[in-house]
Design a protein around this motif. Structure first.
Motif, PDB file in Angstrom:
ATOM      1  N   MET A  74     -14.276 -23.537 -36.537  1.00 53.81           N
ATOM      2  CA  MET A  74     -14.226 -24.953 -36.663  1.00 53.81           C
ATOM      3  C   MET A  74     -15.425 -25.929 -36.145  1.00 53.81           C
ATOM      4  N   LEU A  75     -15.443 -25.529 -34.686  1.00 48.64           N
ATOM      5  CA  LEU A  75     -16.305 -26.259 -33.770  1.00 48.64           C
ATOM      6  C   LEU A  75     -17.519 -25.917 -34.335  1.00 48.64           C
ATOM      7  N   HIS A  76     -18.152 -24.725 -34.786  1.00 48.24           N
ATOM      8  CA  HIS A  76     -19.234 -24.225 -35.295  1.00 48.24           C
ATOM      9  C   HIS A  76     -19.630 -24.912 -36.401  1.00 48.24           C
ATOM     10  N   ILE A  77     -18.727 -25.070 -37.364  1.00 51.09           N
ATOM     11  CA  ILE A  77     -18.996 -26.117 -38.570  1.00 51.09           C
ATOM     12  C   ILE A  77     -19.192 -27.329 -38.342  1.00 51.09           C
ATOM     13  N   LEU A  78     -18.347 -27.954 -37.396  1.00 52.34           N
ATOM     14  CA  LEU A  78     -18.271 -29.313 -36.978  1.00 52.34           C
ATOM     15  C   LEU A  78     -19.825 -29.799 -36.512  1.00 52.34           C
ATOM     16  N   ILE A  79     -20.235 -29.018 -35.547  1.00 53.36           N
ATOM     17  CA  ILE A  79     -21.364 -29.265 -34.815  1.00 53.36           C
ATOM     18  C   ILE A  79     -22.817 -29.084 -35.612  1.00 53.36           C
ATOM     19  N   ARG A  80     -22.791 -28.382 -36.770  1.00 52.20           N
ATOM     20  CA  ARG A  80     -23.838 -28.130 -37.665  1.00 52.20           C
ATOM     21  C   ARG A  80     -23.631 -28.703 -39.067  1.00 52.20           C
ATOM     22  N   ASN A  81     -22.397 -29.541 -38.952  1.00 55.81           N
ATOM     23  CA  ASN A  81     -22.176 -30.339 -40.411  1.00 55.81           C
ATOM     24  C   ASN A  81     -22.247 -29.506 -41.565  1.00 55.81           C
ATOM     25  N   GLY A  82     -21.342 -28.285 -41.196  1.00 55.32           N
ATOM     26  CA  GLY A  82     -21.081 -27.377 -42.342  1.00 55.32           C
ATOM     27  C   GLY A  82     -22.139 -26.140 -42.134  1.00 55.32           C
ATOM     28  N   THR A  83     -21.543 -25.020 -42.560  1.00 52.26           N
ATOM     29  CA  THR A  83     -22.272 -23.830 -42.206  1.00 52.26           C
ATOM     30  C   THR A  83     -21.880 -22.529 -43.237  1.00 52.26           C
ATOM     31  N   TYR A  84     -22.582 -21.823 -43.432  1.00 52.40           N
ATOM     32  CA  TYR A  84     -22.126 -20.611 -44.224  1.00 52.40           C
ATOM     33  C   TYR A  84     -21.625 -19.288 -43.370  1.00 52.40           C
ATOM     34  N   PHE A  85     -20.477 -18.919 -44.144  1.00 52.15           N
ATOM     35  CA  PHE A  85     -19.901 -17.644 -43.571  1.00 52.15           C
ATOM     36  C   PHE A  85     -20.072 -16.612 -44.888  1.00 52.15           C
ATOM     37  N   SER A  86     -20.111 -15.288 -44.507  1.00 58.17           N
ATOM     38  CA  SER A  86     -19.954 -14.231 -45.314  1.00 58.17           C
ATOM     39  C   SER A  86     -18.628 -14.176 -46.015  1.00 58.17           C
ATOM     40  N   LEU A  87     -18.498 -13.899 -47.203  1.00 59.66           N
ATOM     41  CA  LEU A  87     -17.294 -13.694 -48.167  1.00 59.66           C
ATOM     42  C   LEU A  87     -16.167 -13.043 -47.192  1.00 59.66           C
ATOM     43  N   ILE A  88     -16.729 -11.641 -46.975  1.00 55.43           N
ATOM     44  CA  ILE A  88     -16.117 -11.009 -46.048  1.00 55.43           C
ATOM     45  C   ILE A  88     -15.387 -11.700 -44.711  1.00 55.43           C
ATOM     46  N   GLY A  89     -16.191 -12.447 -43.872  1.00 56.73           N
ATOM     47  CA  GLY A  89     -15.928 -12.936 -42.885  1.00 56.73           C
ATOM     48  C   GLY A  89     -14.711 -13.929 -43.204  1.00 56.73           C
ATOM     49  N   CYS A  90     -14.930 -14.792 -44.416  1.00 55.73           N
ATOM     50  CA  CYS A  90     -13.896 -15.685 -44.873  1.00 55.73           C
ATOM     51  C   CYS A  90     -12.586 -15.148 -44.908  1.00 55.73           C
ATOM     52  N   PHE A  91     -12.733 -13.985 -45.830  1.00 48.49           N
ATOM     53  CA  PHE A  91     -11.296 -13.325 -46.028  1.00 48.49           C
ATOM     54  C   PHE A  91     -10.773 -12.668 -44.836  1.00 48.49           C
ATOM     55  N   THR A  92     -11.520 -12.379 -43.696  1.00 49.04           N
ATOM     56  CA  THR A  92     -10.931 -12.002 -42.693  1.00 49.04           C
ATOM     57  C   THR A  92     -10.521 -12.923 -41.879  1.00 49.04           C
ATOM     58  N   GLN A  93     -11.109 -14.303 -41.622  1.00 47.97           N
ATOM     59  CA  GLN A  93     -10.428 -15.350 -41.315  1.00 47.97           C
ATOM     60  C   GLN A  93      -8.959 -15.995 -41.746  1.00 47.97           C
ATOM     61  N   PHE A  94      -8.956 -15.781 -43.107  1.00 47.33           N
ATOM     62  CA  PHE A  94      -7.631 -15.987 -43.742  1.00 47.33           C
ATOM     63  C   PHE A  94      -6.624 -15.293 -43.744  1.00 47.33           C
ATOM     64  N   CYS A  95      -6.993 -13.910 -43.668  1.00 53.56           N
ATOM     65  CA  CYS A  95      -6.019 -12.918 -43.433  1.00 53.56           C
ATOM     66  C   CYS A  95      -5.423 -12.912 -41.764  1.00 53.56           C
ATOM     67  N   LEU A  96      -6.198 -13.079 -41.106  1.00 44.19           N
ATOM     68  CA  LEU A  96      -5.848 -12.865 -39.692  1.00 44.19           C
ATOM     69  C   LEU A  96      -4.968 -14.280 -39.177  1.00 44.19           C
ATOM     70  N   PHE A  97      -5.597 -15.227 -39.662  1.00 48.87           N
ATOM     71  CA  PHE A  97      -4.668 -16.533 -39.535  1.00 48.87           C
ATOM     72  C   PHE A  97      -3.469 -16.583 -40.100  1.00 48.87           C
ATOM     73  N   GLY A  98      -3.410 -15.981 -41.516  1.00 51.98           N
ATOM     74  CA  GLY A  98      -1.980 -15.771 -42.051  1.00 51.98           C
ATOM     75  C   GLY A  98      -1.034 -15.158 -41.116  1.00 51.98           C
ATOM     76  N   VAL A  99      -1.471 -13.930 -40.678  1.00 44.68           N
ATOM     77  CA  VAL A  99      -0.805 -13.031 -40.117  1.00 44.68           C
ATOM     78  C   VAL A  99      -0.122 -13.599 -38.667  1.00 44.68           C
ATOM     79  N   PHE A 100      -1.056 -14.454 -38.094  1.00 46.27           N
ATOM     80  CA  PHE A 100      -0.483 -14.888 -36.788  1.00 46.27           C
ATOM     81  C   PHE A 100       0.547 -16.205 -37.069  1.00 46.27           C
TER      82      PHE A 100
END
Length: 318
Positions: free
Chosen positions: A89-115
């Motif tokens: 989120m900090l990376h996105i904020l300082i760059r005013n939005g940024t690209y992530f790979s689709l796989i990376g996006c899915f990984t974040q969603f999955c790990l965040f959900g587990v925790f």
């Protein structure tokens, strides 16, 4: 999470989207710097406070108490929740939005959900521990021994991983070929589904069922146990005894309140919030709540305060 790797590859093969642009906060540059500094400090304090609770529990007499072993696992889950979301989120904020790979996006969603789901299960396990301590004090040490405590912790982490694996398997069956823009602070399930060009109605129903089950079932356990706890406290004759019994639950109730109010509003209440409101609620349970919880436990818990004083005293003497 190793069993999810083939599904990650399957998503990549079925999708015409390789990268997604996460918007973050749409604010002026000067305000972005202010929020970046604020979130960075909050993240650092959250990590420090939760890590101190973990170290304090395992390097003091509190390690013999199931309640505090469960608390240390809750602190660990909160560290992982914030670490999964806040640095990106900090990376996105300082760059005013940024690209992530689709796989990376899915990984974040999955790990965040587990925790996040693990936190929910741990809170219900902690309410069961308080129920035994107050309603069955003579049998507490016999029932709530190290073995049962370990089993409860294992079930909490295993069940959350299983539930999110099932959820992800349904999401992985979709095709993703629409806009590559996620107007959110991080990769969450609702904005991810908006990228799909498949019919997501069935998946939305399944996701709603799992999110409701992983939130409402532990909450029902907590409500039920506290019903018995309140009845047991009401039977105590002395006001001092009632106050002492309730003080052992007040910290847990405070954490439960802050966790479930925001989680239910986002994942259980039918979606009708604006994009801005969803972002505000997301900030509450990814940034604010993990920061508040250590203070709720330390400020209102005499045993933790005593352990802190004892640790500081031993350090100053050495």
């Amino acid at each position: 999470m190793e069993e999810l790797i083939p599904q990650f590859l399957e998503v990549q093969n079925k999708s015409s989207i390789n990268n997604v642009f996460v918007v973050g906060l749409r604010i002026h540059q000067s305000y972005r710097l202010v929020f970046f500094s604020l979130f960075t400090v909050t993240y650092a304090v959250t990590l420090t406070c939760n890590l101190l609770i973990i170290l304090l529990v395992f390097f003091s007499k509190l390690s013999h108490s199931p309640m505090y072993v469960l608390l240390s696992n809750l602190s660990l889950a909160e560290i992982l929740v914030t670490t999964t979301t806040v640095p990106p989120m900090l990376h996105i904020l300082i760059r005013n939005g940024t690209y992530f790979s689709l796989i990376g996006c899915f990984t974040q969603f999955c790990l965040f959900g587990v925790f996040l789901v693990t936190e929910s299960f741990l809170l219900s396990a902690m309410s069961y521990d308080r129920y035994l301590a107050i309603c069955k004090p003579l049998h507490y040490t016999l029932i709530m021994g190290p073995r049962l405590c370990f089993c409860l912790i294992l079930v909490c982490w295993a069940m959350s991983t299983l539930l999110l694996s099932i959820c992800f398997s349904f999401v992985a069956s979709l095709n993703f070929c629409r806009d590559d823009i996620i107007d959110h602070l991080y990769c969450d399930i609702i904005p991810i589904l908006k990228l799909s060009c498949s019919d997501v109605s069935t998946v939305e129903i399944i996701m709603y069922f799992f999110s409701s089950a992983s939130t409402m079932f532990p909450l029902l356990v907590i409500i039920s146990t506290y019903g018995f706890i309140i009845r047991a406290i009401a039977r105590i004759s002395s006001s001092k005894g009632k106050e002492k019994a309730f003080s052992t639950c007040s910290s847990h109730l405070g954490v439960v309140s802050t966790y479930y109010i925001t989680t239910i509003l986002v994942y259980v209440v039918p979606s009708g919030h604006s994009v801005i409101m969803n972002k505000v609620l997301s900030l509450l349970y990814t940034v604010v709540t993990p920061l508040m919880n250590p203070f709720i436990y330390t400020l209102r818990n005499q045993e933790i305060n005593a352990a802190i004083r004892q640790t500081l005293s031993s350090i100053t003497r050495s």
